[in-house]
Write a protein that holds these residues in place. Sequence first.
Motif, PDB file in Angstrom:
ATOM      1  N   ARG A  45       1.079   3.837  -3.097  1.00  0.00           N
ATOM      2  CA  ARG A  45       0.513   5.233  -2.670  1.00  0.00           C
ATOM      3  C   ARG A  45       1.256   6.537  -3.331  1.00  0.00           C
ATOM      4  NH1 ARG A  45      -3.411   6.075   1.312  1.00  0.00           N
ATOM      5  NH2 ARG A  45      -4.531   3.708   1.424  1.00  0.00           N
ATOM      6  N   GLN A  64       0.343  -1.585  -0.326  1.00  0.00           N
ATOM      7  CA  GLN A  64      -0.012  -0.193   0.161  1.00  0.00           C
ATOM      8  C   GLN A  64       1.013   1.008  -0.431  1.00  0.00           C
ATOM      9  OE1 GLN A  64      -3.057   0.138  -0.335  1.00  0.00           O
ATOM     10  NE2 GLN A  64      -2.881  -1.912  -1.057  1.00  0.00           N
ATOM     11  N   VAL A  65       1.528   0.842   0.838  1.00  0.00           N
ATOM     12  CA  VAL A  65       2.682   1.976   0.965  1.00  0.00           C
ATOM     13  C   VAL A  65       3.455   2.550  -0.468  1.00  0.00           C
ATOM     14  CG1 VAL A  65       4.915   3.561   2.356  1.00  0.00           C
ATOM     15  CG2 VAL A  65       2.979   2.136   3.709  1.00  0.00           C
ATOM     16  N   HIS A  66       4.514   1.364  -1.321  1.00  0.00           N
ATOM     17  CA  HIS A  66       4.723   2.073  -2.669  1.00  0.00           C
ATOM     18  C   HIS A  66       3.535   2.271  -3.499  1.00  0.00           C
ATOM     19  CE1 HIS A  66       5.442   0.131  -6.707  1.00  0.00           C
ATOM     20  NE2 HIS A  66       6.887   0.358  -6.096  1.00  0.00           N
TER      21      HIS A  66
END
Length: 149
Positions: A137, A133-135
Amino acid sequence: MKHSYAQLAVALVSGSVFGLGLSLSGMLNPQRVQGFLDVFGAWDPSLAFVLGGAVAVAALGVRIMRISSHPAFEPSYHISTKKRIDAPLILGSAIFGVGWGLGGLCPGPAVALLSMGLIKPTAFVISMVVGMQVHDRLLRAQTDTATAN
């Protein structure tokens, strides 16, 4: 993206067969994976045979793909057009390898181990999903910035 029930059924069966294969081959055991990576200690070569079998199955799949016009439940194959080895590919591969070596888990076995309710694989999968998810975003923000300029 909307999927048909047939596509979801094929995905479920494929994932189940993959998980069963990992279980039968002993690859759900992180110590077995770490034993394979310990080439100067108590080396366990069994993972090489599992990988060899996986390459053979994948080669058969590629052959079938080349002679068929399209997959059973899709109008066309979804094949990457990228041919270049770039920094994100190398960095991602390195992160994957280090995580696999340190934890003894990669995504497939970790997801298969969720059915056992163990804490380590559950924490691994949660961390993996958060990392994805961080990647996504960060990549989306980078793409939005590039598009705005």
